[in-house]
Design a protein around this motif. Sequence first.
Motif, mmCIF file in Angstrom:
data_model
loop_
_atom_site.group_PDB
_atom_site.id
_atom_site.type_symbol
_atom_site.label_atom_id
_atom_site.label_comp_id
_atom_site.label_asym_id
_atom_site.label_seq_id
_atom_site.Cartn_x
_atom_site.Cartn_y
_atom_site.Cartn_z
ATOM 1 N N LEU A 1 66.659 43.053 46.497
ATOM 2 C CA LEU A 1 67.862 42.621 45.771
ATOM 3 C C LEU A 1 67.625 41.290 45.058
ATOM 4 N N ILE A 2 66.852 40.410 45.676
ATOM 5 C CA ILE A 2 66.506 39.130 45.043
ATOM 6 C C ILE A 2 65.681 39.391 43.779
ATOM 7 N N ILE A 3 64.775 40.359 43.851
ATOM 8 C CA ILE A 3 63.975 40.726 42.677
ATOM 9 C C ILE A 3 64.877 41.219 41.550
ATOM 10 N N VAL A 4 65.818 42.091 41.882
ATOM 11 C CA VAL A 4 66.737 42.649 40.884
ATOM 12 C C VAL A 4 67.565 41.540 40.232
ATOM 13 N N GLY B 1 57.254 43.567 30.111
ATOM 14 C CA GLY B 1 56.855 42.411 30.912
ATOM 15 C C GLY B 1 57.715 42.264 32.153
ATOM 16 N N GLU B 2 59.007 42.517 31.997
ATOM 17 C CA GLU B 2 59.924 42.425 33.136
ATOM 18 C C GLU B 2 59.628 43.523 34.161
ATOM 19 N N LEU B 3 59.280 44.718 33.661
ATOM 20 C CA LEU B 3 58.910 45.814 34.563
ATOM 21 C C LEU B 3 57.667 45.457 35.360
ATOM 22 N N ALA B 4 56.675 44.887 34.683
ATOM 23 C CA ALA B 4 55.437 44.477 35.355
ATOM 24 C C ALA B 4 55.722 43.419 36.412
ATOM 25 N N ASN B 5 56.606 42.480 36.069
ATOM 26 C CA ASN B 5 56.961 41.419 37.010
ATOM 27 C C ASN B 5 57.673 41.989 38.230
ATOM 28 N N MET B 6 58.564 42.948 37.990
ATOM 29 C CA MET B 6 59.306 43.561 39.090
ATOM 30 C C MET B 6 58.376 44.333 40.025
ATOM 31 N N ILE B 7 57.452 45.102 39.449
ATOM 32 C CA ILE B 7 56.508 45.865 40.263
ATOM 33 C C ILE B 7 55.604 44.926 41.060
ATOM 34 N N GLY B 8 55.126 43.871 40.398
ATOM 35 C CA GLY B 8 54.271 42.904 41.073
ATOM 36 C C GLY B 8 54.982 42.223 42.233
ATOM 37 N N SER B 9 56.228 41.827 42.008
ATOM 38 C CA SER B 9 57.005 41.171 43.059
ATOM 39 C C SER B 9 57.227 42.103 44.243
ATOM 40 N N ALA B 10 57.537 43.373 43.938
ATOM 41 C CA ALA B 10 57.817 44.343 44.997
ATOM 42 C C ALA B 10 56.564 44.687 45.799
ATOM 43 N N THR B 11 55.429 44.868 45.112
ATOM 44 C CA THR B 11 54.195 45.229 45.827
ATOM 45 C C THR B 11 53.648 44.057 46.637
ATOM 46 N N TYR B 12 54.059 42.848 46.305
ATOM 47 C CA TYR B 12 53.684 41.675 47.105
ATOM 48 C C TYR B 12 54.611 41.544 48.305
ATOM 49 N N MET B 13 55.906 41.670 48.043
ATOM 50 C CA MET B 13 56.902 41.434 49.084
ATOM 51 C C MET B 13 56.941 42.519 50.154
ATOM 52 N N LEU B 14 56.974 43.784 49.764
ATOM 53 C CA LEU B 14 57.198 44.873 50.718
ATOM 54 C C LEU B 14 56.171 44.961 51.846
ATOM 55 N N PRO B 15 54.862 45.049 51.556
ATOM 56 C CA PRO B 15 53.911 45.144 52.677
ATOM 57 C C PRO B 15 53.914 43.904 53.556
ATOM 58 N N ALA B 16 54.066 42.739 52.939
ATOM 59 C CA ALA B 16 54.074 41.491 53.709
ATOM 60 C C ALA B 16 55.282 41.434 54.644
ATOM 61 N N VAL B 17 56.449 41.753 54.115
ATOM 62 C CA VAL B 17 57.682 41.683 54.910
ATOM 63 C C VAL B 17 57.688 42.742 56.011
ATOM 64 N N LEU B 18 57.271 43.953 55.687
ATOM 65 C CA LEU B 18 57.259 45.029 56.688
ATOM 66 C C LEU B 18 56.325 44.696 57.847
ATOM 67 N N LEU B 19 55.157 44.122 57.533
ATOM 68 C CA LEU B 19 54.214 43.761 58.594
ATOM 69 C C LEU B 19 54.758 42.619 59.437
ATOM 70 N N TYR B 20 55.287 41.581 58.778
ATOM 71 C CA TYR B 20 55.807 40.434 59.535
ATOM 72 C C TYR B 20 56.963 40.833 60.448
ATOM 73 N N ARG B 21 57.900 41.632 59.918
ATOM 74 C CA ARG B 21 59.079 41.988 60.704
ATOM 75 C C ARG B 21 58.754 42.980 61.826
ATOM 76 N N LYS B 22 57.588 43.595 61.739
ATOM 77 C CA LYS B 22 57.158 44.474 62.824
ATOM 78 C C LYS B 22 56.519 43.665 63.948
ATOM 79 N N LEU B 23 55.718 42.661 63.576
ATOM 80 C CA LEU B 23 55.005 41.869 64.577
ATOM 81 C C LEU B 23 55.800 40.641 65.025
ATOM 82 N N LYS B 24 56.369 39.910 64.064
ATOM 83 C CA LYS B 24 57.185 38.713 64.309
ATOM 84 C C LYS B 24 56.492 37.698 65.220
ATOM 85 N N THR B 25 55.271 37.350 64.867
ATOM 86 C CA THR B 25 54.554 36.296 65.577
ATOM 87 C C THR B 25 54.127 35.247 64.556
ATOM 88 N N ARG B 26 53.704 34.090 65.033
ATOM 89 C CA ARG B 26 53.277 33.030 64.119
ATOM 90 C C ARG B 26 52.074 33.456 63.300
#
Length: 212
Positions: free
Chosen positions: A72-75, A93-118
């Motif tokens: 939602l922040i990306i949108v 350009g905006e489409l490229a930026n949106m895809i780049g932001s999503a492909t960076y955020m999603l795997p990182a967030v999903l992994l962190y919220r699964k493990l939740k360690t430092r």
Amino acid sequence: MSIYKIDKKITKIKGKITTKKLVMIGMFGAISTILMLFEFPIPFTPTFVKMDLSELPIILGGFMMGPLAGFLIIVIKIGLHLVLKGTTTMGVGELANMIGSATYMLPAVLLYRKLKTRSSVALALILGTIVTSVGSIFENMYLIFPVYSKLYGMPIKAIIAMGTTTNPYVTNMFTLMCFSLFPFNLVKYSVVSIITFVAFKKLGFVRRNLIK
């Protein structure tokens, strides 16, 4: 699908996104938009490729509130940017930026919220950086550049030539991706990741008291 099931799903989504989170999402989206306005070129990339740090609020928001909030922040970022500045690339350009932001955020967030360690914070940021840097090769080669070329009637060779002027190692589309776009994204998201890693530790109070 029955009206009851639809209503139940809507209620479930509302339960996940509280008013407090909506305010934070809007605030992070606005900050991301501002950061997107401060873009600057990188020496080894074509002049139309600019770097910004707008992914910083996106990844922080995703870590604190989940992948839906991050998206939602990306949108909001892209929407506000179009309203404030418009587009010079017919939205490509905006489409490229949106895809780049999503492909960076999603795997990182999903992994962190699964493990939740430092240690998982650093691991998640490294994963997000690698995924989006590698993914950008295929994204730009098979989607963004062909669409841009078609919309503007600009031959792919002309785009490659723009890359060659700033990077002598660029001689074709593949070398443009490998020696220009890939290192650009690797540098960009590594910088964002380092800042995020430091900032996320400083935002412990916000995580504990504002986002639940």
